[in-house]
Design a protein around this motif. Sequence first.
Motif, PDB file in Angstrom:
ATOM      1  N   GLU A   1      53.697  84.740  68.126  1.00  0.00           N
ATOM      2  CA  GLU A   1      54.276  86.081  68.008  1.00  0.00           C
ATOM      3  C   GLU A   1      55.495  86.273  68.905  1.00  0.00           C
ATOM      4  O   GLU A   1      56.355  87.109  68.620  1.00  0.00           O
ATOM      5  CB  GLU A   1      53.224  87.147  68.356  1.00  0.00           C
ATOM      6  CG  GLU A   1      52.022  87.175  67.427  1.00  0.00           C
ATOM      7  CD  GLU A   1      50.843  86.382  67.955  1.00  0.00           C
ATOM      8  OE1 GLU A   1      49.702  86.836  67.780  1.00  0.00           O
ATOM      9  OE2 GLU A   1      51.081  85.302  68.558  1.00  0.00           O
ATOM     10  N   ARG A   2      55.589  85.480  69.964  1.00  0.00           N
ATOM     11  CA  ARG A   2      56.726  85.617  70.885  1.00  0.00           C
ATOM     12  C   ARG A   2      58.051  85.237  70.227  1.00  0.00           C
ATOM     13  O   ARG A   2      59.130  85.557  70.750  1.00  0.00           O
ATOM     14  CB  ARG A   2      56.506  84.745  72.121  1.00  0.00           C
ATOM     15  CG  ARG A   2      56.553  83.243  71.866  1.00  0.00           C
ATOM     16  CD  ARG A   2      56.261  82.441  73.124  1.00  0.00           C
ATOM     17  NE  ARG A   2      56.402  81.002  72.940  1.00  0.00           N
ATOM     18  CZ  ARG A   2      55.470  80.217  72.425  1.00  0.00           C
ATOM     19  NH1 ARG A   2      54.315  80.747  72.030  1.00  0.00           N
ATOM     20  NH2 ARG A   2      55.667  78.912  72.303  1.00  0.00           N
ATOM     21  N   LEU A   3      57.983  84.559  69.084  1.00  0.00           N
ATOM     22  CA  LEU A   3      59.200  84.133  68.393  1.00  0.00           C
ATOM     23  C   LEU A   3      59.647  85.135  67.326  1.00  0.00           C
ATOM     24  O   LEU A   3      60.564  84.854  66.558  1.00  0.00           O
ATOM     25  CB  LEU A   3      58.989  82.755  67.754  1.00  0.00           C
ATOM     26  CG  LEU A   3      58.643  81.618  68.729  1.00  0.00           C
ATOM     27  CD1 LEU A   3      58.531  80.296  67.991  1.00  0.00           C
ATOM     28  CD2 LEU A   3      59.679  81.516  69.850  1.00  0.00           C
ATOM     29  N   VAL A   4      59.019  86.294  67.287  1.00  0.00           N
ATOM     30  CA  VAL A   4      59.422  87.367  66.375  1.00  0.00           C
ATOM     31  C   VAL A   4      60.249  88.383  67.156  1.00  0.00           C
ATOM     32  O   VAL A   4      59.813  88.886  68.195  1.00  0.00           O
ATOM     33  CB  VAL A   4      58.195  88.059  65.751  1.00  0.00           C
ATOM     34  CG1 VAL A   4      58.627  89.245  64.890  1.00  0.00           C
ATOM     35  CG2 VAL A   4      57.396  87.069  64.915  1.00  0.00           C
ATOM     36  N   VAL A   5      61.446  88.677  66.651  1.00  0.00           N
ATOM     37  CA  VAL A   5      62.353  89.614  67.317  1.00  0.00           C
ATOM     38  C   VAL A   5      62.618  90.796  66.386  1.00  0.00           C
ATOM     39  O   VAL A   5      63.162  90.608  65.292  1.00  0.00           O
ATOM     40  CB  VAL A   5      63.689  88.935  67.689  1.00  0.00           C
ATOM     41  CG1 VAL A   5      64.642  89.950  68.323  1.00  0.00           C
ATOM     42  CG2 VAL A   5      63.449  87.761  68.634  1.00  0.00           C
ATOM     43  N   PRO A   6      62.241  92.008  66.775  1.00  0.00           N
ATOM     44  CA  PRO A   6      62.502  93.182  65.932  1.00  0.00           C
ATOM     45  C   PRO A   6      64.004  93.419  65.771  1.00  0.00           C
ATOM     46  O   PRO A   6      64.791  93.176  66.692  1.00  0.00           O
ATOM     47  CB  PRO A   6      61.849  94.333  66.707  1.00  0.00           C
ATOM     48  CG  PRO A   6      60.869  93.675  67.629  1.00  0.00           C
ATOM     49  CD  PRO A   6      61.473  92.355  67.984  1.00  0.00           C
ATOM     50  N   VAL A   7      64.385  93.896  64.594  1.00  0.00           N
ATOM     51  CA  VAL A   7      65.789  94.191  64.332  1.00  0.00           C
ATOM     52  C   VAL A   7      66.112  95.598  64.808  1.00  0.00           C
ATOM     53  O   VAL A   7      65.548  96.581  64.332  1.00  0.00           O
ATOM     54  CB  VAL A   7      66.106  94.055  62.829  1.00  0.00           C
ATOM     55  CG1 VAL A   7      67.515  94.565  62.535  1.00  0.00           C
ATOM     56  CG2 VAL A   7      65.975  92.606  62.394  1.00  0.00           C
ATOM     57  N   SER A   8      67.008  95.669  65.760  1.00  0.00           N
ATOM     58  CA  SER A   8      67.523  96.940  66.268  1.00  0.00           C
ATOM     59  C   SER A   8      68.826  96.614  66.987  1.00  0.00           C
ATOM     60  O   SER A   8      69.177  95.438  67.158  1.00  0.00           O
ATOM     61  CB  SER A   8      66.525  97.607  67.225  1.00  0.00           C
ATOM     62  OG  SER A   8      66.267  96.770  68.337  1.00  0.00           O
TER      63      SER A   8
ATOM     64  N   GLY B   1      71.297  95.445  69.439  1.00  0.00           N
ATOM     65  CA  GLY B   1      71.130  94.540  70.565  1.00  0.00           C
ATOM     66  C   GLY B   1      70.178  93.385  70.310  1.00  0.00           C
ATOM     67  O   GLY B   1      69.866  92.617  71.233  1.00  0.00           O
ATOM     68  N   PHE B   2      69.732  93.216  69.051  1.00  0.00           N
ATOM     69  CA  PHE B   2      68.770  92.135  68.803  1.00  0.00           C
ATOM     70  C   PHE B   2      69.384  90.756  69.048  1.00  0.00           C
ATOM     71  O   PHE B   2      68.670  89.787  69.325  1.00  0.00           O
ATOM     72  CB  PHE B   2      68.172  92.230  67.395  1.00  0.00           C
ATOM     73  CG  PHE B   2      69.048  91.761  66.259  1.00  0.00           C
ATOM     74  CD1 PHE B   2      69.230  90.405  65.992  1.00  0.00           C
ATOM     75  CD2 PHE B   2      69.668  92.677  65.420  1.00  0.00           C
ATOM     76  CE1 PHE B   2      70.017  89.972  64.930  1.00  0.00           C
ATOM     77  CE2 PHE B   2      70.455  92.259  64.354  1.00  0.00           C
ATOM     78  CZ  PHE B   2      70.636  90.901  64.113  1.00  0.00           C
ATOM     79  N   GLY B   3      70.710  90.653  68.974  1.00  0.00           N
ATOM     80  CA  GLY B   3      71.358  89.361  69.193  1.00  0.00           C
ATOM     81  C   GLY B   3      71.089  88.802  70.576  1.00  0.00           C
ATOM     82  O   GLY B   3      70.782  87.613  70.738  1.00  0.00           O
ATOM     83  N   SER B   4      71.188  89.645  71.597  1.00  0.00           N
ATOM     84  CA  SER B   4      70.919  89.183  72.964  1.00  0.00           C
ATOM     85  C   SER B   4      69.448  88.839  73.138  1.00  0.00           C
ATOM     86  O   SER B   4      69.102  87.918  73.892  1.00  0.00           O
ATOM     87  CB  SER B   4      71.343  90.253  73.977  1.00  0.00           C
ATOM     88  OG  SER B   4      70.644  91.469  73.754  1.00  0.00           O
TER      89      SER B   4
END
Length: 418
Positions: A368-375, A377-380
Amino acid sequence: MLAKEFAKNVVRRIWRSGLYAEVLHLTDLVGATIAKPKASEDGFTVVMSPAGDGNIGDSAMLLSFLDRSSGPVKVMMKVPKDGFESSLMSEIRETYGPRVTFVSGRAFYRSLPPMRLSSSIRFAREINGAKSFFVHGADTIDGGNVSASLAAWSLCRVASRVGLRCGVLGFSWREQVPEVVAKSMSKANKTVPAYLRDEISWQRIRKSGAVKAIPVADMAFSLERETIAPTTVKNWIEDQALSDKPIVALNVSGLISNYMDQTPEIKAIVEQIHTLGARVLFVPHVIRETDDDLAVCRTMYGKFANEDDLLVDELLSPLQVRWIASKAAAVVTGRMHFSILSLSTATPVIALATAGKVEGLFKLFELERLVVPVSEGFGSNVARVLSGLWQERVETSELIKLRLPAIRERSMKNFELL
């Protein structure tokens, strides 16, 4: 413009009404009454798939289904309106031969009452003599498009009533499903089992009233055939290997670009990949007008790529994407099935979460740590996660390999009714 938006809102409100759902299903029942289809245990298999309009994920599910099927299969899918075969149709013909035939399925999802009656009659005639009927749920079954979702569940009820063995395969269930879709599902699910591709979706659909819900894994995990990428991409990948340069495959989602400017986010991600000493391979996963990855991939490639990076500028097959993923040190993607095809080769992947669907997938692997929510600043955030993953990518790959046999076994459950 205001009048057009007002009209759209009115249509959406109608679709979400219980009356509309009842009228749609009644239309399908009338069509079956007119056509009088009959089931046959010695008959063919029918599958209704959203594949055919440039989405590699939908194609991956269809190919995995056909790999596990036997005997004649009729595929209801999106057939080009110009009469020419799509690359997917040609690939299917070459792989499976004459046992697979095609029917344009667009109207079965999109036609509305009362004009829908002609489509309802045609559907009933197409399933006449079949032994089974399956729907690939994908993103068309849980209310993303309410009318299409209602149509799919309605046709399942019709096919089951005729006596066909039925199932809805390979789908997620979002957290907020329109009530009218949940009710339609619960009615169909009394006789039509639903195969959910992750535990979170399975829990959600049970709360929505499902009584025959089976937790599985995505069908694409069962793909075993291999092929290589187009020559230009293959040669580039081989050149990077000779130069001892790792590759990060980067997908820029056209769906995300529909509602936010990804430019600063992709800039941060590409800069991080270059800082790690890797090359960037821009890979579009969906190529179509509504949410085109290639257009945004091409733009970001033009802005941020180094001369040694590469853009894939054509629609690949699922097996080609899988091969590319197997050659990458890591993958970053805004498309769920690129994640699945990467995980199936034990390649570490970072996924952008847009609809609450990838979280359940990554939970299967305890990643789950490899999931990044889209909002904003998600690029950083992706850059930070990628930096940490880079140091642990060998260990992460080993963890994926450890989980894969059980995941593939779960994936095979999708085909237990074939």
